[in-house]
Write a protein that holds these residues in place. Sequence first.
Motif, short mmCIF file in Angstrom:
data_model
loop_
_atom_site.label_atom_id
_atom_site.label_comp_id
_atom_site.label_asym_id
_atom_site.label_seq_id
_atom_site.Cartn_x
_atom_site.Cartn_y
_atom_site.Cartn_z
N GLU A 182 0.76 -1.22 0.06
CA GLU A 182 -0.03 0.01 0.10
C GLU A 182 1.00 1.23 -0.02
N LEU A 227 3.99 2.42 2.19
CA LEU A 227 3.45 2.68 3.69
C LEU A 227 3.08 1.32 4.42
N GLU A 228 2.87 0.45 3.90
CA GLU A 228 2.53 -0.76 4.19
C GLU A 228 2.88 -2.02 3.55
N THR A 251 3.44 -1.50 8.96
CA THR A 251 3.44 -0.31 8.37
C THR A 251 4.75 0.22 8.43
N THR A 275 -5.36 8.24 1.01
CA THR A 275 -5.82 7.71 2.35
C THR A 275 -7.05 7.21 2.32
N HIS A 316 -6.55 3.24 0.92
CA HIS A 316 -5.79 2.58 2.03
C HIS A 316 -6.22 2.66 3.47
N LEU A 318 -4.50 4.69 5.37
CA LEU A 318 -3.28 5.11 6.20
C LEU A 318 -3.19 6.66 5.94
N ARG A 319 -2.66 7.30 7.12
CA ARG A 319 -2.03 8.77 7.03
C ARG A 319 -0.76 8.88 7.29
N SER A 336 -0.41 8.44 11.14
CA SER A 336 -0.52 6.83 11.67
C SER A 336 0.78 5.99 11.69
N VAL A 337 1.69 6.48 10.70
CA VAL A 337 2.86 5.76 10.35
C VAL A 337 4.09 6.38 10.69
N ARG A 395 -6.98 -3.89 10.02
CA ARG A 395 -6.73 -3.88 8.60
C ARG A 395 -7.07 -5.30 8.08
N ALA A 405 -5.90 -3.36 2.42
CA ALA A 405 -4.85 -3.37 3.52
C ALA A 405 -3.98 -4.42 3.09
#
Length: 225
Positions: free
Chosen positions: A18, A26-27, A45, A57, A60, A62-63, A66-67, A171, A176
């Motif tokens: 992702e 990011l992941e 992540t 975002t 997926h 994810l921000r 957040s990572v 997730r 995810a």
Amino acid sequence: MCSVGTWADTPIHFIDFEGNRTSGILEFGVVTLQGGTIAATRTRTCAATGRVSAEDTAVHGLRAESVQGELPFAHEWEFFAALRERGPLAAHFANAENSLLKSVWPYPRTAPDFARPGRDAHEWGPWIDTGRLYPQAFPQLAEAKLERLVAAAGRQAELDALAAAHCPPHRRRYHAALYDALAGALLLLALLRRPEFAGATLPWLLQASTLDPGRRGALQQGDLF
């Protein structure tokens, strides 16, 4: 198909990322298949290396915040290089995963060429690609989106059960990384458990996943990829 061992004799590593070239990876999610079953999974992540847009975002979930504080994906060199040494990589529409992987590390370590046994390879690919295999096996399918194929194959309940065992609680959804990697791995297993694919070999799978006629011919004839 080639007369070498079947696809189940060697680990196959199904990968999903992702992120994109702007945000960075990011992941990641990795599902290793061996002996016709899921042998291992891994996910985490990763810190963004660029801008994470609101549009990204929305897809997926994810921000950047957040990572933040996570190790960047580049920290995983040893893990991914070792995967490539042990078996071929797989993905659903693998061009995206291959492009992102190459954006971090253009080349792996020298590894076996699973498309042409007995040779060495210096690329992450060729990949086993369920996004290419399914339309060839089932031309009647209207589209090859991951979620639609999982439903068509009757694997959604199995996927959700696996996600409950392997994925982080927040997730367990499409887009995810490990959830999508599990979905693709289930599709590959469903395909290869069909009687007509019982004798499939890795070279054949890699050739069938390569739509470009020149590249497919090179794999079939043993020319440079």
